[in-house]
Write an enzyme that holds these catalytic residues in place. Sequence first.
Site, short mmCIF file in Angstrom:
data_model
loop_
_atom_site.label_atom_id
_atom_site.label_comp_id
_atom_site.label_asym_id
_atom_site.label_seq_id
_atom_site.Cartn_x
_atom_site.Cartn_y
_atom_site.Cartn_z
N LYS A 167 0.86 -1.18 0.00
CA LYS A 167 0.00 0.00 0.00
C LYS A 167 0.89 1.23 0.00
O LYS A 167 1.69 1.43 0.91
CB LYS A 167 -0.91 0.00 1.23
CG LYS A 167 -1.87 1.18 1.29
CD LYS A 167 -2.82 1.04 2.47
CE LYS A 167 -3.81 2.18 2.52
NZ LYS A 167 -4.77 2.03 3.64
N ASP A 195 -15.20 0.56 9.83
CA ASP A 195 -15.51 0.58 8.40
C ASP A 195 -15.70 -0.83 7.87
O ASP A 195 -15.13 -1.20 6.84
CB ASP A 195 -14.41 1.31 7.63
CG ASP A 195 -14.90 1.84 6.28
OD1 ASP A 195 -16.12 1.95 6.10
OD2 ASP A 195 -14.06 2.12 5.41
#
EC number: 2.7.11.1
Length: 833
Positions: A46, A137
């Site tokens: 990432k 989330d």
Amino acid sequence: MDVVDPDIFNRDPRDHYDLLQRLGGGTYGEVFKARDKVSGDLVALKMVKMEPDDDVSTLQKEILILKTCRHANIVAYHGSYLWLQKLWICMEFCGAGSLQDIYQVTGSLSELQISYVCREVLQGLAYLHSQKKIHRDIKGANILINDAGEVRLADFGISAQIGATLARRLSFIGTPYWMAPEVAAVALKGGYNELCDIWSLGITAIELAELQPPLFDVHPLRVLFLMTKSGYQPPRLKEKGKWSAAFHNFIKVTLTKSPKKRPSATKMLSHQLVSQPGLNRGLILDLLDKLKNPGKGPSIGDIEDEEPELPPAIPRRIRSTHRSSSLGIPDADCCRRHMEFRKLRGMETRPPANTARLQPPRDLRSSSPRKQLSESSDDDYDDVDIPTPAEDTPPPLPPKPKFRSPSDEGPGSMGDDGQLSPGVLVRCASGPPPNSPRPGPPPSTSSPHLTAHSEPSLWNPPSRELDKPPLLPPKKEKMKRKGCALLVKLFNGCPLRIHSTAAWTHPSTKDQHLLLGAEEGIFILNRNDQEATLEMLFPSRTTWVYSINNVLMSLSGKTPHLYSHSILGLLERKETRAGNPIAHISPHRLLARKNMVSTKIQDTKGCRACCVAEGASSGGPFLCGALETSVVLLQWYQPMNKFLLVRQVLFPLPTPLSVFALLTGPGSELPAVCIGVSPGRPGKSVLFHTVRFGALSCWLGEMSTEHRGPVQVTQVEEDMVMVLMDGSVKLVTPEGSPVRGLRTPEIPMTEAVEAVAMVGGQLQAFWKHGVQVWALGSDQLLQELRDPTLTFRLLGSPRLECSGTISPHCNLLLPGSSNSPASASRVAGITGL
């Protein structure tokens, strides 16, 4: 930049990993698939771009959570790198992708598969909550599956520590559709705890069963507003008979509105749905097999049943019967029709240029018609043959040659119809006016006014009988005026029964296109092609189209339904079909759901009419649909590139629905929809009958008024509405009062006008056999075009079609400037020219 965690390596991660491909974007950056150069293991990298003044505490928080979390249902952390203002986080690679990626291809998961996923997620949440952490989330996009069928929780970009002093979070963060009510109302209720993850899991279970979370077609701000209301009811599964009682109970328990009564993750692990025997990785491996071989399982279809699509009876490609210029120059044989074109006061013009100029796109509503009245321009009739009264007719030009040698034709050549071209029609070319008559050049010498690049209809073939060719008429004195060609031909012999049109510019090529909604389907016409061709994009009856940001909205189907199409996707599918012709199969049977280019808008079945209006300065345009027993209002939401539901009002609409238009007033948050109009009282020109979305109850005026002739309501400016009613056009405010500053706010029509449009600051009125152009705010008739052999029809408010009175085919024309996007959505046609 803040001090970085000492465990972050200050070296280039590409020294240790080979980047293979980009997988997508996360909360703060992009994710890449990479391979360890030493071990050969696959990892996910990432990458987050950093700025010198960035606060990396949030990213350090994500790294800290990953470092301290070691669990079978949480993605493994391998290390971090900071190099050249980029932070790289290396973590476990899950080859199957997210559940969202999977169900968009395979369709909804089975109940057992959902049960297994929920159990694995609950195990991960129980561990996180025991470590005093909240994920905040949970959704399908953040639940990853590896190649072994194991479930992993990912994306801790918005996770938070639950310390002794942080037991109740006071931040508003998360995804609205999966968000718990206490998170949405954090400013009112003072905070939330880890049980918000349980609510999100319940919403995710519905997402896996129904392919989207509840209220997904509603604007996210509207969703937040609804969740903060005291009467908000938690969502439930739509199809009660499809799912077991245990699944329904699981949804009910996880979506308990009060967080105090909502069970913890540990307690939910004992629920019947997730504790039943037979839940193992084999269920997910079957899902992955379906992902790799989508043809084995049943087709995913759409959310709702699809109507059977039959092979269209009309060709997918329709060519114009005459080639036309890519700039929209009319065919020369237009001159052969006896049109009465009266020049009225104030309309002396100069001869135009013989080529059109492409203009940059302009939004029609960005320029005020009243401002355009005062502007001046040197543009003239550079694209049209202009009939003039006989007394003003200059010497006629010779007939158009048919691309034969000059010796093949004499001065008495006949037209295609066997008749001499009428002398009352002329076509002017650009060039300097002659100072005095002079002999023409010999055949081998080019004319100083006409070249090989001039319009063929302007050529003067050499004659053996004449000593000199006729000269072009001298230029008249320039009169500054706004406007261009009244009608510009684009297509000859169109067999479509067109209902609506929209303009669209290709984002890459910048080619201007026309999108046509017709009985035969949706067609596209590239105005930049040398040979005009209509190509089918969508084979279903379409009565209304509207384009925005490469998205086409349409009212299509045997039973009308509001659709959303990706225009680029429609074009790509058209090219694929042309390169590999196969039997006609519904596109929903061939494409993964995420790649569908045409999708239905939920709960719009049986929509009778649609209209669009510009939104407030801070929002996108509004779209309103008339259903059988209600009116729905949607608004364009740019982050999701789609229209989302804002309001729905239950109201029985009149039948027939002669008027359906949105009206927006200064300072109003939501528009009102006009469903009727009647003569006003003293001080008001008209009385609008409206349904209002902002009030608690809608208001409707008296609907018993009967009108003489067509009725049309079109808002052309924020403070100006154009109303065609009882044989006159009224210019009023959205409240119905006359517009101030206009000499004549009401214009009586001299013909039985059927529709009107505002073009370039002037009023264009269309009746059965002609077009009239009126000055805005005055009773001055500027221009008129009439032909009793033609029948004109306006397609929508700013669109025109004109066909022969006998032939069903028509030619497509543009009123106004031939290359402006404003005129690009006004289409006309003429037959028999």
